[in-house]
Design a protein around this motif. Sequence first.
Motif, PDB file in Angstrom:
ATOM      1  N   THR A  64      11.327  -5.426   3.166  1.00 18.47           N
ATOM      2  CA  THR A  64      12.550  -5.486   3.953  1.00 18.47           C
ATOM      3  C   THR A  64      12.247  -4.615   5.245  1.00 18.47           C
ATOM      4  N   ASP A  65      11.958  -3.340   5.216  1.00 17.14           N
ATOM      5  CA  ASP A  65      12.111  -2.286   6.056  1.00 17.14           C
ATOM      6  C   ASP A  65      11.132  -2.548   6.945  1.00 17.14           C
ATOM      7  N   ARG A  66      11.602  -2.345   7.845  1.00  8.01           N
ATOM      8  CA  ARG A  66      11.355  -3.134   9.682  1.00  8.01           C
ATOM      9  C   ARG A  66      10.267  -1.934   9.470  1.00  8.01           C
ATOM     10  N   VAL A  67      10.726  -0.513   9.832  1.00 11.19           N
ATOM     11  CA  VAL A  67      10.356   1.065   9.887  1.00 11.19           C
ATOM     12  C   VAL A  67      10.060   1.492   8.692  1.00 11.19           C
ATOM     13  N   HIS A  68       8.660   1.759   8.712  1.00 11.22           N
ATOM     14  CA  HIS A  68       7.877   2.752   6.791  1.00 11.22           C
ATOM     15  C   HIS A  68       8.360   3.394   7.115  1.00 11.22           C
ATOM     16  N   TYR A  69       8.938   4.342   5.971  1.00  9.18           N
ATOM     17  CA  TYR A  69       8.867   5.601   5.583  1.00  9.18           C
ATOM     18  C   TYR A  69       7.989   6.613   4.537  1.00  9.18           C
ATOM     19  N   TRP A  70       7.376   7.573   4.382  1.00  8.89           N
ATOM     20  CA  TRP A  70       6.041   7.986   4.769  1.00  8.89           C
ATOM     21  C   TRP A  70       6.813   8.688   2.794  1.00  8.89           C
ATOM     22  N   ARG A  71       6.978   7.444   2.155  1.00  2.20           N
ATOM     23  CA  ARG A  71       7.350   8.055   0.893  1.00  2.20           C
ATOM     24  C   ARG A  71       6.793   7.073   0.079  1.00  2.20           C
ATOM     25  N   ASP A  72       7.066   7.345  -1.704  1.00  2.00           N
ATOM     26  CA  ASP A  72       6.488   6.543  -3.106  1.00  2.00           C
ATOM     27  C   ASP A  72       7.872   7.407  -3.986  1.00  2.00           C
ATOM     28  N   VAL A 109       8.064  15.133   6.945  1.00  2.00           N
ATOM     29  CA  VAL A 109       6.778  15.188   6.046  1.00  2.00           C
ATOM     30  C   VAL A 109       6.043  16.686   6.996  1.00  2.00           C
ATOM     31  N   ASN A 110       4.467  16.606   5.850  1.00  2.00           N
ATOM     32  CA  ASN A 110       4.038  17.563   6.456  1.00  2.00           C
ATOM     33  C   ASN A 110       2.046  17.171   5.870  1.00  2.00           C
ATOM     34  N   LYS A 111       1.838  17.834   7.147  1.00  2.00           N
ATOM     35  CA  LYS A 111       0.300  17.592   7.055  1.00  2.00           C
ATOM     36  C   LYS A 111      -0.371  18.195   6.137  1.00  2.00           C
ATOM     37  N   ASP A 112      -0.363  19.319   5.344  1.00  2.00           N
ATOM     38  CA  ASP A 112      -1.217  19.998   5.057  1.00  2.00           C
ATOM     39  C   ASP A 112      -0.653  19.919   2.925  1.00  2.00           C
ATOM     40  N   TYR A 113       0.044  19.133   2.482  1.00  2.00           N
ATOM     41  CA  TYR A 113       0.696  18.926   0.546  1.00  2.00           C
ATOM     42  C   TYR A 113       1.839  17.993   1.318  1.00  2.00           C
ATOM     43  N   LYS A 114       1.193  17.852  -0.291  1.00  2.00           N
ATOM     44  CA  LYS A 114       2.486  17.042  -0.874  1.00  2.00           C
ATOM     45  C   LYS A 114       4.025  17.390  -1.239  1.00  2.00           C
ATOM     46  N   ARG A 115       4.383  16.634  -0.929  1.00  2.00           N
ATOM     47  CA  ARG A 115       6.643  17.767  -2.032  1.00  2.00           C
ATOM     48  C   ARG A 115       7.054  16.257  -2.528  1.00  2.00           C
ATOM     49  N   GLU A 133       0.624  -1.070  -0.141  1.00  2.00           N
ATOM     50  CA  GLU A 133       0.155  -0.292   0.312  1.00  2.00           C
ATOM     51  C   GLU A 133       1.127   1.336   0.134  1.00  2.00           C
ATOM     52  N   SER A 134       0.577   2.062  -1.236  1.00  2.00           N
ATOM     53  CA  SER A 134       2.019   3.267  -0.947  1.00  2.00           C
ATOM     54  C   SER A 134       1.509   4.347   0.041  1.00  2.00           C
ATOM     55  N   ALA A 135       2.237   5.152   0.482  1.00  2.00           N
ATOM     56  CA  ALA A 135       1.972   6.165   0.807  1.00  2.00           C
ATOM     57  C   ALA A 135       0.619   7.481   0.428  1.00  2.00           C
ATOM     58  N   MET A 136       0.801   7.568  -1.059  1.00  2.00           N
ATOM     59  CA  MET A 136      -0.262   8.284  -2.227  1.00  2.00           C
ATOM     60  C   MET A 136      -1.508   7.823  -1.464  1.00  2.00           C
ATOM     61  N   THR A 137      -1.537   5.841  -1.682  1.00  2.00           N
ATOM     62  CA  THR A 137      -2.937   5.350  -1.878  1.00  2.00           C
ATOM     63  C   THR A 137      -2.997   5.827  -0.002  1.00  2.00           C
ATOM     64  N   LEU A 138      -2.720   5.732   0.841  1.00  2.00           N
ATOM     65  CA  LEU A 138      -3.285   6.198   2.333  1.00  2.00           C
ATOM     66  C   LEU A 138      -3.521   7.186   2.312  1.00  2.00           C
ATOM     67  N   THR A 139      -2.837   8.088   2.226  1.00  2.00           N
ATOM     68  CA  THR A 139      -2.984   9.434   1.951  1.00  2.00           C
ATOM     69  C   THR A 139      -4.440   9.711   1.346  1.00  2.00           C
ATOM     70  N   ASN A 140      -4.861   9.142  -0.318  1.00  2.00           N
ATOM     71  CA  ASN A 140      -5.452   9.481  -0.765  1.00  2.00           C
ATOM     72  C   ASN A 140      -7.078   8.476   0.365  1.00  2.00           C
ATOM     73  N   ALA A 149       0.968  14.459   1.605  1.00  2.00           N
ATOM     74  CA  ALA A 149       0.478  15.122   2.653  1.00  2.00           C
ATOM     75  C   ALA A 149       0.437  13.774   3.749  1.00  2.00           C
ATOM     76  N   CYS A 150       0.526  14.199   5.168  1.00  2.00           N
ATOM     77  CA  CYS A 150       1.016  13.337   5.923  1.00  2.00           C
ATOM     78  C   CYS A 150      -0.119  13.687   7.016  1.00  2.00           C
ATOM     79  N   PRO A 151      -1.105  12.588   8.080  1.00  2.00           N
ATOM     80  CA  PRO A 151      -1.991  12.463   9.205  1.00  2.00           C
ATOM     81  C   PRO A 151      -1.027  12.753  10.188  1.00  2.00           C
ATOM     82  N   GLU A 152       0.028  12.575  10.331  1.00  2.00           N
ATOM     83  CA  GLU A 152       1.073  12.522  11.817  1.00  2.00           C
ATOM     84  C   GLU A 152       2.743  12.897  11.058  1.00  2.00           C
ATOM     85  N   PRO A 153       2.725  13.803  10.804  1.00  2.00           N
ATOM     86  CA  PRO A 153       3.662  13.952   9.916  1.00  2.00           C
ATOM     87  C   PRO A 153       4.733  14.057  12.114  1.00  2.00           C
ATOM     88  N   GLU A 154       4.379  13.824  13.374  1.00  2.00           N
ATOM     89  CA  GLU A 154       5.981  14.214  14.326  1.00  2.00           C
ATOM     90  C   GLU A 154       6.395  12.783  14.882  1.00  2.00           C
TER      91      GLU A 154
END
Length: 356
Positions: free
Chosen positions: A135-143, A290-296, A14-21, A217-222
């Motif tokens: 393989t990532d143990r923690v995932h990163y909010w990037r496609d 990452v940030n809450k408001d827009y895509k970078r 599931e991509s970060a884009m799919t989650l955001t959308n 855009a990510c709901p929990e950038p912190e």
Amino acid sequence: MEETMKSLLDDSFESAMTLTNSGVPQVPDRYVLPPSQRPALGSSLGTIETTLPIIDLSLLHEHLLRSSVIRDINMACKEFGLFQVINHGIPPSVIEGALDAATQFFDLPVEEKMLLVSADVHQPVRYGTSLNHSTDRVHYWRDFIKHYSYPLSKWIDMWPSNPPCYKEKVGKYAEATHVLHKQLREAISESLGLEKNYLQEQTEEGSQVMAVNCYPACPEPEITLGMPPHSDFGSLTILLQSSQGLQIMDSNKDWIRVPYIEGALIVQLGDQVEVMSNGIYKSVIHRVTVNKDYKRLSFASLHSLPLHKKISPAPELVGNNAPAYGEFSFNDFLYYISNNDCVQQRFIDTLKKSNS
Ligand code: OGA
Ligand code: NI
């Protein structure tokens, strides 16, 4: 048949884009970083504002000014391993074209992007999410989509056919960054007191990998990051960002935000320059928030030696001492990241000699 099933399973995500959308109110657990690795957004703690160097590249062509620009580059490389460049010669229309093509690519339906998916880091063209979704143990909010880009004619047919403008627009940007990287490679060699052509002779025909990154855009950038702390394997990276999000680690291990400057490009030193310079220059450790408001969006153009060519410390810089690093090739790096957790240990640390 079993093999096919397995690779199909490994390649689904599931991509970060799919989650955001889909409007998730929180990031799934796999994105949650341990507290010590969170970016402390919004607090002044741990993130400082420093003025980072900006180099006007047009001055390199001014006979009387070249040596002072080279000195500024030397200082920037020593202090930060990073500088921004303005008047770099890449027209705004080429930059806008590339960003437009990337926007359209990441907006495509999932099935279309999945045509290019791969978890195999040796693939010359691959779409993916996080660093390596399998393989990532923690995932990163990037496609991302990564593709080999030099020589362009060898690779461009394998690039995305959708959106239809992708090959032309990103191709123009890739060619322009390749031209720019040659000027930078000369200036960086000169700034180390080496022959202007030193890096060029090492890199020969070289390789260029373009990583096109999308951080929705990510709901929990912190509590998450777009990319974890890392350095790039190549000699240098030319980075185009559509808005702020990149941070670098300074010598006190504080994180510094790299400001967004319209029209500027960011130049980062990679592991090959650290090794070649015998540690006089260090590759820059960087991460992406990452940030809450827009895509970078960003384009990281990684310029490197050919796949199998080894780089080692320049004898001129080693002098009578023992070299501080062992040699390595781009291929050695790929082998390392496909067999090790590069978030736990940096590849370059495995090359350091204990005498240094
Ligand atoms: C990379 C990278 C930074 C960014 O792709 O290696 O560090 O701002 N990207 O996307
Ligand atoms: Ni990077």
